[in-house]
Scaffold this motif. Structure first.
Motif, PDB file in Angstrom:
ATOM      1  N   UNK A  14      58.272   4.353-108.462  1.00  0.00           N
ATOM      2  CA  UNK A  14      57.804   5.448-109.286  1.00  0.00           C
ATOM      3  C   UNK A  14      58.007   6.866-108.856  1.00  0.00           C
ATOM      4  N   UNK A  15      59.154   6.786-107.695  1.00  0.00           N
ATOM      5  CA  UNK A  15      59.243   8.105-107.127  1.00  0.00           C
ATOM      6  C   UNK A  15      58.726   8.355-105.798  1.00  0.00           C
ATOM      7  N   UNK A  16      59.468   9.108-104.887  1.00  0.00           N
ATOM      8  CA  UNK A  16      58.929   9.390-103.572  1.00  0.00           C
ATOM      9  C   UNK A  16      57.461  10.122-103.603  1.00  0.00           C
ATOM     10  N   UNK A  17      56.650   9.449-102.941  1.00  0.00           N
ATOM     11  CA  UNK A  17      55.417  10.049-102.831  1.00  0.00           C
ATOM     12  C   UNK A  17      54.179   9.611-103.865  1.00  0.00           C
ATOM     13  N   UNK A  18      54.633   8.827-104.757  1.00  0.00           N
ATOM     14  CA  UNK A  18      53.788   8.321-105.896  1.00  0.00           C
ATOM     15  C   UNK A  18      52.557   7.700-105.245  1.00  0.00           C
ATOM     16  N   UNK A  19      52.887   6.729-104.606  1.00  0.00           N
ATOM     17  CA  UNK A  19      51.901   5.838-104.085  1.00  0.00           C
ATOM     18  C   UNK A  19      51.241   6.600-102.900  1.00  0.00           C
ATOM     19  N   UNK A  20      51.462   7.563-102.354  1.00  0.00           N
ATOM     20  CA  UNK A  20      50.746   8.359-101.399  1.00  0.00           C
ATOM     21  C   UNK A  20      49.682   9.218-102.022  1.00  0.00           C
ATOM     22  N   UNK A  21      49.341   9.549-103.478  1.00  0.00           N
ATOM     23  CA  UNK A  21      48.483   9.981-103.900  1.00  0.00           C
ATOM     24  C   UNK A  21      47.096   8.990-103.791  1.00  0.00           C
ATOM     25  N   UNK A  22      45.929   9.688-103.527  1.00  0.00           N
ATOM     26  CA  UNK A  22      44.663   9.233-103.286  1.00  0.00           C
ATOM     27  C   UNK A  22      44.321   7.844-104.563  1.00  0.00           C
ATOM     28  N   UNK A  23      44.661   8.112-105.550  1.00  0.00           N
ATOM     29  CA  UNK A  23      44.369   7.021-106.672  1.00  0.00           C
ATOM     30  C   UNK A  23      45.188   5.710-106.520  1.00  0.00           C
ATOM     31  N   UNK A  24      46.321   5.723-105.755  1.00  0.00           N
ATOM     32  CA  UNK A  24      47.183   4.519-105.259  1.00  0.00           C
ATOM     33  C   UNK A  24      46.625   3.783-103.998  1.00  0.00           C
ATOM     34  N   UNK A  25      45.579   4.212-103.311  1.00  0.00           N
ATOM     35  CA  UNK A  25      45.188   3.691-102.048  1.00  0.00           C
ATOM     36  C   UNK A  25      45.315   2.338-102.239  1.00  0.00           C
ATOM     37  N   UNK A  26      44.725   1.729-103.157  1.00  0.00           N
ATOM     38  CA  UNK A  26      44.552  -0.127-103.400  1.00  0.00           C
ATOM     39  C   UNK A  26      46.141  -0.547-103.312  1.00  0.00           C
ATOM     40  N   UNK A  64      48.660   1.035-102.247  1.00  0.00           N
ATOM     41  CA  UNK A  64      49.580   1.092-100.916  1.00  0.00           C
ATOM     42  C   UNK A  64      49.119   0.039-100.129  1.00  0.00           C
ATOM     43  N   UNK A  65      47.718  -0.204-100.116  1.00  0.00           N
ATOM     44  CA  UNK A  65      47.271  -1.295 -99.190  1.00  0.00           C
ATOM     45  C   UNK A  65      47.883  -2.726 -99.424  1.00  0.00           C
ATOM     46  N   UNK A  66      47.887  -2.929-100.765  1.00  0.00           N
ATOM     47  CA  UNK A  66      48.377  -4.243-101.282  1.00  0.00           C
ATOM     48  C   UNK A  66      49.890  -4.280-100.765  1.00  0.00           C
ATOM     49  N   UNK A  67      50.487  -3.503-100.948  1.00  0.00           N
ATOM     50  CA  UNK A  67      52.127  -3.239-100.806  1.00  0.00           C
ATOM     51  C   UNK A  67      52.354  -3.514 -99.140  1.00  0.00           C
ATOM     52  N   UNK A  68      51.247  -3.133 -98.300  1.00  0.00           N
ATOM     53  CA  UNK A  68      51.351  -3.477 -96.855  1.00  0.00           C
ATOM     54  C   UNK A  68      50.963  -4.781 -96.531  1.00  0.00           C
ATOM     55  N   UNK A  69      50.031  -5.103 -97.153  1.00  0.00           N
ATOM     56  CA  UNK A  69      49.648  -6.659 -96.772  1.00  0.00           C
ATOM     57  C   UNK A  69      50.768  -7.612 -97.385  1.00  0.00           C
ATOM     58  N   UNK A  70      51.521  -7.261 -98.094  1.00  0.00           N
ATOM     59  CA  UNK A  70      52.430  -8.361 -98.870  1.00  0.00           C
ATOM     60  C   UNK A  70      53.588  -8.361 -97.992  1.00  0.00           C
ATOM     61  N   UNK A  71      53.811  -7.607 -96.824  1.00  0.00           N
ATOM     62  CA  UNK A  71      54.997  -7.654 -95.978  1.00  0.00           C
ATOM     63  C   UNK A  71      55.188  -9.200 -95.537  1.00  0.00           C
ATOM     64  N   UNK A  72      53.874  -9.920 -95.393  1.00  0.00           N
ATOM     65  CA  UNK A  72      54.115 -11.253 -94.927  1.00  0.00           C
ATOM     66  C   UNK A  72      53.976 -12.135 -96.322  1.00  0.00           C
ATOM     67  N   UNK A  77      51.328  -3.219-115.380  1.00  0.00           N
ATOM     68  CA  UNK A  77      51.674  -3.346-113.995  1.00  0.00           C
ATOM     69  C   UNK A  77      50.938  -2.577-113.132  1.00  0.00           C
ATOM     70  N   UNK A  78      50.644  -1.500-113.417  1.00  0.00           N
ATOM     71  CA  UNK A  78      49.748  -0.550-112.343  1.00  0.00           C
ATOM     72  C   UNK A  78      48.422  -1.218-112.330  1.00  0.00           C
ATOM     73  N   UNK A  79      48.003  -1.661-113.329  1.00  0.00           N
ATOM     74  CA  UNK A  79      46.703  -2.162-113.684  1.00  0.00           C
ATOM     75  C   UNK A  79      46.354  -3.306-112.713  1.00  0.00           C
ATOM     76  N   UNK A  80      47.448  -4.387-112.944  1.00  0.00           N
ATOM     77  CA  UNK A  80      47.484  -5.436-112.136  1.00  0.00           C
ATOM     78  C   UNK A  80      47.430  -5.288-110.730  1.00  0.00           C
ATOM     79  N   UNK A  81      48.355  -4.435-110.269  1.00  0.00           N
ATOM     80  CA  UNK A  81      48.447  -4.053-108.721  1.00  0.00           C
ATOM     81  C   UNK A  81      47.259  -3.463-108.352  1.00  0.00           C
ATOM     82  N   UNK A  82      46.605  -2.839-109.052  1.00  0.00           N
ATOM     83  CA  UNK A  82      45.450  -2.203-108.367  1.00  0.00           C
ATOM     84  C   UNK A  82      44.269  -3.248-108.329  1.00  0.00           C
ATOM     85  N   UNK A  83      44.278  -4.242-109.309  1.00  0.00           N
ATOM     86  CA  UNK A  83      43.315  -5.239-109.331  1.00  0.00           C
ATOM     87  C   UNK A  83      43.576  -6.087-108.234  1.00  0.00           C
ATOM     88  N   UNK A  84      44.746  -6.515-107.947  1.00  0.00           N
ATOM     89  CA  UNK A  84      45.066  -7.485-106.701  1.00  0.00           C
ATOM     90  C   UNK A  84      44.555  -6.816-105.564  1.00  0.00           C
TER      91      UNK A  84
END
Length: 159
Positions: free
Chosen positions: A99-111, A113-121, A152-159
């Motif tokens: 969704x573009x550079x920086x989109x997941x850096x906004x505060x509403x995307x914290x969940x 962003x954390x999910x993507x970090x955990x998904x590395x494994x 998709x965004x809703x699902x990712x946020x819920x996960x």
């Protein structure tokens, strides 16, 4: 014993979309057996059946379907074949910055962003999460591109 490195898979977004979405009916995913990797994050829902997961250096098994999130460049094999007994497999793949550079850096995307970090494994989801999110993933097939993105965004946020 010869070690076979994973193959690079090139993925293009679905037509008119920022990410790839595909539903395979009754084990029609012809790439399911290949050991591969790609820069896209992958969300896979297997509706029913049982089988083997091979993600990175981890091998495990699932029953009554599967819901997994695989991080960017994490080698894995597909999850279904003619012996799995599943109804369908839905695969969603997105670049980490789809969704573009920086989109997941906004505060509403914290969940997310954390999910993507955990998904590395890799992450496997179970029980009610698998069932509820699986229904939402399958409903995306009938949605417009815009609604599919919102879901998709809703699902990712819920996960």
């Amino acid at each position: 014993m010869k070690i076979i490195p994973p193959a690079f898979e090139s993925i293009a977004p679905s037509f008119g979309s920022s990410f790839y979405f595909s539903k395979y009916v009754e084990n029609a995913n012809s790439k399911a057996h290949l050991w591969h990797y790609h820069p896209e994050i992958e969300l896979v829902y297997v509706n029913g059946g049982s089988g083997k997961r091979q993600i990175g250096s981890h091998i495990s098994y699932y029953t009554d379907g599967d819901l997994i999130l695989i991080g960017s460049n994490l080698p894995h094999c597909g999850f279904t074949n003619e012996e799995t007994g599943n109804k369908n497999e839905t695969v969603i793949q997105m670049k980490p910055d789809f969704l573009g550079n920086g989109f997941f850096d906004i505060s509403e995307m914290t969940n997310i962003r954390n999910l993507f970090s955990q998904a590395k494994a890799g992450i496997a989801f179970h029980d009610e999460t698998k069932k509820n999110i699986g229904k939402k993933i399958e409903s995306m097939e009938q949605q417009t591109q815009f609604d599919r993105l919102l879901t998709m965004l809703s699902i990712l946020n819920e996960l």
